[in-house]
Design a protein around this motif. Structure first.
Motif, PDB file in Angstrom:
ATOM      1  N   LEU A 180       1.333  12.257 -10.702  1.00  0.00           N
ATOM      2  CA  LEU A 180       2.193  11.551  -9.969  1.00  0.00           C
ATOM      3  C   LEU A 180       2.123   9.890 -10.002  1.00  0.00           C
ATOM      4  O   LEU A 180       2.939   9.445  -9.642  1.00  0.00           O
ATOM      5  N   PHE A 181       0.851   9.716 -10.154  1.00  0.00           N
ATOM      6  CA  PHE A 181       0.169   8.334 -10.220  1.00  0.00           C
ATOM      7  C   PHE A 181       1.227   7.387 -11.576  1.00  0.00           C
ATOM      8  O   PHE A 181       1.840   6.727 -11.403  1.00  0.00           O
ATOM      9  N   ASP A 182       1.178   8.222 -12.600  1.00  0.00           N
ATOM     10  CA  ASP A 182       1.610   7.691 -13.645  1.00  0.00           C
ATOM     11  C   ASP A 182       3.065   7.672 -13.548  1.00  0.00           C
ATOM     12  O   ASP A 182       3.902   6.607 -14.020  1.00  0.00           O
ATOM     13  N   ALA A 183       3.982   8.735 -12.885  1.00  0.00           N
ATOM     14  CA  ALA A 183       5.095   8.785 -12.640  1.00  0.00           C
ATOM     15  C   ALA A 183       5.502   7.406 -11.764  1.00  0.00           C
ATOM     16  O   ALA A 183       6.619   6.851 -12.129  1.00  0.00           O
ATOM     17  N   LEU A 184       4.693   7.429 -10.638  1.00  0.00           N
ATOM     18  CA  LEU A 184       5.030   6.231  -9.947  1.00  0.00           C
ATOM     19  C   LEU A 184       4.921   4.890 -10.654  1.00  0.00           C
ATOM     20  O   LEU A 184       6.097   4.159 -10.656  1.00  0.00           O
ATOM     21  N   GLY A 185       4.035   4.804 -11.351  1.00  0.00           N
ATOM     22  CA  GLY A 185       4.088   3.419 -12.196  1.00  0.00           C
ATOM     23  C   GLY A 185       5.430   3.400 -13.210  1.00  0.00           C
ATOM     24  O   GLY A 185       5.970   2.194 -13.290  1.00  0.00           O
ATOM     25  N   GLU A 186       5.795   4.560 -13.973  1.00  0.00           N
ATOM     26  CA  GLU A 186       6.988   4.449 -14.667  1.00  0.00           C
ATOM     27  C   GLU A 186       8.419   4.083 -13.894  1.00  0.00           C
ATOM     28  O   GLU A 186       9.318   3.415 -14.301  1.00  0.00           O
ATOM     29  N   ARG A 187       8.266   4.699 -12.463  1.00  0.00           N
ATOM     30  CA  ARG A 187       9.417   4.600 -11.815  1.00  0.00           C
ATOM     31  C   ARG A 187       9.633   3.121 -11.072  1.00  0.00           C
ATOM     32  O   ARG A 187      10.641   2.494 -10.986  1.00  0.00           O
ATOM     33  N   LEU A 188       8.330   2.524 -10.884  1.00  0.00           N
ATOM     34  CA  LEU A 188       8.399   0.990 -10.465  1.00  0.00           C
ATOM     35  C   LEU A 188       8.764   0.213 -11.580  1.00  0.00           C
ATOM     36  O   LEU A 188       9.997  -0.681 -11.315  1.00  0.00           O
ATOM     37  N   ARG A 189       8.524   0.412 -12.862  1.00  0.00           N
ATOM     38  CA  ARG A 189       9.151  -0.118 -13.962  1.00  0.00           C
ATOM     39  C   ARG A 189      10.597  -0.316 -14.126  1.00  0.00           C
ATOM     40  O   ARG A 189      11.228  -1.024 -14.427  1.00  0.00           O
ATOM     41  N   ALA A 190      11.080   1.022 -14.050  1.00  0.00           N
ATOM     42  CA  ALA A 190      12.535   1.533 -14.145  1.00  0.00           C
ATOM     43  C   ALA A 190      13.372   0.708 -13.108  1.00  0.00           C
ATOM     44  O   ALA A 190      14.377   0.410 -13.271  1.00  0.00           O
ATOM     45  N   ARG A 191      12.830   0.388 -12.060  1.00  0.00           N
ATOM     46  CA  ARG A 191      13.393  -0.263 -10.913  1.00  0.00           C
ATOM     47  C   ARG A 191      13.272  -1.599 -11.204  1.00  0.00           C
ATOM     48  O   ARG A 191      13.540  -2.649 -10.113  1.00  0.00           O
TER      49      ARG A 191
ATOM     50  N   ASP B 149       9.786   8.901  -7.880  1.00  0.00           N
ATOM     51  CA  ASP B 149      10.986   7.858  -7.493  1.00  0.00           C
ATOM     52  C   ASP B 149      11.317   7.728  -6.132  1.00  0.00           C
ATOM     53  O   ASP B 149      11.633   6.353  -5.795  1.00  0.00           O
ATOM     54  N   GLU B 150      11.354   8.649  -4.995  1.00  0.00           N
ATOM     55  CA  GLU B 150      11.233   8.166  -3.747  1.00  0.00           C
ATOM     56  C   GLU B 150      10.227   7.129  -3.276  1.00  0.00           C
ATOM     57  O   GLU B 150      10.445   6.198  -2.506  1.00  0.00           O
ATOM     58  N   LEU B 151       8.880   7.296  -3.634  1.00  0.00           N
ATOM     59  CA  LEU B 151       8.127   6.276  -3.453  1.00  0.00           C
ATOM     60  C   LEU B 151       8.042   5.110  -4.045  1.00  0.00           C
ATOM     61  O   LEU B 151       8.088   4.038  -3.355  1.00  0.00           O
ATOM     62  N   ALA B 152       8.586   5.191  -5.203  1.00  0.00           N
ATOM     63  CA  ALA B 152       9.143   3.779  -5.809  1.00  0.00           C
ATOM     64  C   ALA B 152      10.339   2.957  -5.115  1.00  0.00           C
ATOM     65  O   ALA B 152      10.053   1.852  -5.120  1.00  0.00           O
ATOM     66  N   ARG B 153      11.155   3.884  -4.558  1.00  0.00           N
ATOM     67  CA  ARG B 153      12.267   3.306  -3.916  1.00  0.00           C
ATOM     68  C   ARG B 153      11.708   2.759  -2.514  1.00  0.00           C
ATOM     69  O   ARG B 153      12.009   1.587  -2.071  1.00  0.00           O
ATOM     70  N   SER B 154      10.837   3.303  -2.025  1.00  0.00           N
ATOM     71  CA  SER B 154      10.022   2.648  -0.741  1.00  0.00           C
ATOM     72  C   SER B 154       9.394   1.496  -0.878  1.00  0.00           C
ATOM     73  O   SER B 154       9.497   0.494  -0.225  1.00  0.00           O
ATOM     74  N   VAL B 155       8.693   1.451  -2.089  1.00  0.00           N
ATOM     75  CA  VAL B 155       8.099   0.031  -2.446  1.00  0.00           C
ATOM     76  C   VAL B 155       9.057  -1.110  -2.847  1.00  0.00           C
ATOM     77  O   VAL B 155       8.973  -2.111  -2.143  1.00  0.00           O
ATOM     78  N   GLU B 156      10.041  -0.544  -3.433  1.00  0.00           N
ATOM     79  CA  GLU B 156      11.262  -1.553  -3.738  1.00  0.00           C
ATOM     80  C   GLU B 156      11.785  -2.072  -2.387  1.00  0.00           C
ATOM     81  O   GLU B 156      12.119  -3.412  -2.221  1.00  0.00           O
ATOM     82  N   LEU B 157      12.031  -1.084  -1.409  1.00  0.00           N
ATOM     83  CA  LEU B 157      12.487  -1.588  -0.241  1.00  0.00           C
ATOM     84  C   LEU B 157      11.627  -2.482   0.565  1.00  0.00           C
ATOM     85  O   LEU B 157      12.103  -3.600   1.238  1.00  0.00           O
ATOM     86  N   VAL B 158      10.496  -2.274   0.537  1.00  0.00           N
ATOM     87  CA  VAL B 158       9.292  -2.962   1.173  1.00  0.00           C
ATOM     88  C   VAL B 158       9.130  -4.498   0.692  1.00  0.00           C
ATOM     89  O   VAL B 158       9.270  -5.493   1.281  1.00  0.00           O
TER      90      VAL B 158
ATOM     91  N   ALA C   7       0.881  -1.158  -0.005  1.00  0.00           N
ATOM     92  CA  ALA C   7       0.066  -0.040   0.063  1.00  0.00           C
ATOM     93  C   ALA C   7       0.823   1.163  -0.040  1.00  0.00           C
ATOM     94  O   ALA C   7       1.850   1.375   0.536  1.00  0.00           O
ATOM     95  N   VAL C   8       0.446   2.277  -0.836  1.00  0.00           N
ATOM     96  CA  VAL C   8       1.259   3.577  -0.958  1.00  0.00           C
ATOM     97  C   VAL C   8       0.198   4.477  -0.506  1.00  0.00           C
ATOM     98  O   VAL C   8      -0.973   4.505  -1.149  1.00  0.00           O
ATOM     99  N   ILE C   9       0.484   5.393   0.622  1.00  0.00           N
ATOM    100  CA  ILE C   9      -0.456   6.531   0.659  1.00  0.00           C
ATOM    101  C   ILE C   9       0.353   7.840   0.404  1.00  0.00           C
ATOM    102  O   ILE C   9       1.694   7.898   0.899  1.00  0.00           O
ATOM    103  N   ALA C  10      -0.127   8.590  -0.307  1.00  0.00           N
ATOM    104  CA  ALA C  10       0.283  10.163  -0.708  1.00  0.00           C
ATOM    105  C   ALA C  10      -0.430  11.213  -0.682  1.00  0.00           C
ATOM    106  O   ALA C  10      -1.554  11.164  -1.448  1.00  0.00           O
ATOM    107  N   GLY C  11      -0.736  11.847   0.425  1.00  0.00           N
ATOM    108  CA  GLY C  11      -1.737  12.692   0.773  1.00  0.00           C
ATOM    109  C   GLY C  11      -1.317  13.798   1.778  1.00  0.00           C
ATOM    110  O   GLY C  11      -0.173  14.478   1.545  1.00  0.00           O
TER     111      GLY C  11
END
Length: 312
Positions: free
Chosen positions: A258-269, A226-235, A112-116
């Motif tokens: 932001l949502f689209d960028a997060l998806g792109e960053r997840l794939r990049a990782r 990218d920071e959020l994607a890194r956190s997903v990767e760490l988890v 789960a990712v919260i960004a608010g």
């Protein structure tokens, strides 16, 4: 009857359903209406929270799950849980509000990712133990949250001034919003009143500036993603189960960039998780967990009984 409560930094959402799933109460109030001071676990605050159920007969003894912004450590969760158990007559469970996101979307296993108002990434290992990253507060952390985006945008403007760049759409928007004419005034406007609401209110301007062509604004958003994607990767690397990432929170829900960028960053990782945007209120996750309390006492809130899948 089951009760679910989602306590956010701004609003608290309370829902009560009967055994057939009919809604008996669906109410949102300002969190400040019942929470006084920073100690969420105080008896005064918990009594104020439970008073929101007074209009529903039987709710005081029904299975209750509370997902709360601010339960960011085991100590905080334990303190709140103890007070809740002492004041609520029925079975009760308290979790961080991020943990409502996966169950709300219908997943037994998900990251789960919260960004608010703030941001945090949470998952559970197969044995039910919690894995998390971020969520340390908007002044120093919380990438992708509204106040942190404004913080990073202003820092980017420091660089722009030092490098002698001309003002762009980002600078124009933030100067106008805070009623200042130059960078020192902008810095003072944030640091003299370092409140989450003051900073966060300007977040939509960062996205508008990026849409208007501000390269710096676009970089701020991409860096947050990218920071959020890194956190997903760490988890994920620390053992979080599931192949889905579910996002929620006012910023990621209302800002497709932001949502689209997060998806792109997840794939990049190199992460192959499917990414979803929660399309129901997170309080539905509290109700889903409360329903589990009626079935059996869980060892851990999100310990999945079956292999990863979406519930039908």
């Amino acid at each position: 009857m089951i009760v679910g409560i989602d306590i956010g930094g701004t609003k608290t959402h309370v829902c009560v359903e009967d055994d057939a799933g009919a809604v008996l109460l669906d109410r949102s109030v300002q969190t400040a209406d019942w929470q006084h001071g920073g100690d969420l676990h105080s008896e005064r605050n918990v009594r104020g929270l439970l008073a929101l159920l007074d209009d529903v007969p039987g709710a005081a003894s029904a299975p209750l799950v509370v997902g709360a912004h601010g339960l960011d450590s085991e100590g905080q969760t334990l303190a709140f849980s103890e007070t809740l158990a002492a004041l609520h007559d029925g079975p009760a469970l308290a979790v961080n509000d991020v943990e409502l996101v996966g169950p709300a979307a219908g997943y037994d296993e998900a990251i789960a990712v919260i960004a608010g108002t703030g941001s945090k990434v949470v998952g559970r290992r197969a044995d039910g133990t919690l894995v998390s990253a971020g969520g340390y507060g908007y002044i120093l952390n919380d990438p992708g949250s509204a106040p942190a985006l404004v913080r990073d945008a202003v820092r980017s403007l420091f660089e722009a001034v030092d490098e002698g760049e001309p003002r762009d759409a980002l600078a124009d928007a933030l100067y106008a919003h805070f009623g200042v004419e130059e960078i020192v005034g902008l810095s003072n406007a944030l640091t003299v009143h370092p409140r989450v609401t003051v900073w966060g209110a300007a977040a939509p301007l960062v996205f508008a500036a990026a849409d208007a062509g501000s390269i710096r604004a676009a970089r701020v958003i991409d860096a947050a993603a990218d920071e959020l994607a890194r956190s997903v990767e760490l988890v994920h690397r620390r053992g979080a189960a599931g192949t889905d990432v579910v996002c929620a929170g006012g910023v990621v829900s209302h800002q497709p960039r932001l949502f689209d960028a997060l998806g792109e960053r997840l794939r990049a990782r190199g992460l192959t998780h499917s990414i979803h945007l929660l399309d129901v209120p997170p309080v539905r996750g509290a109700l889903a967990l409360a329903r589990r309390l009626t079935e059996a006492a869980p060892v851990a809130p999100l310990a999945p009984p079956t292999p990863s899948r979406r519930k039908s």
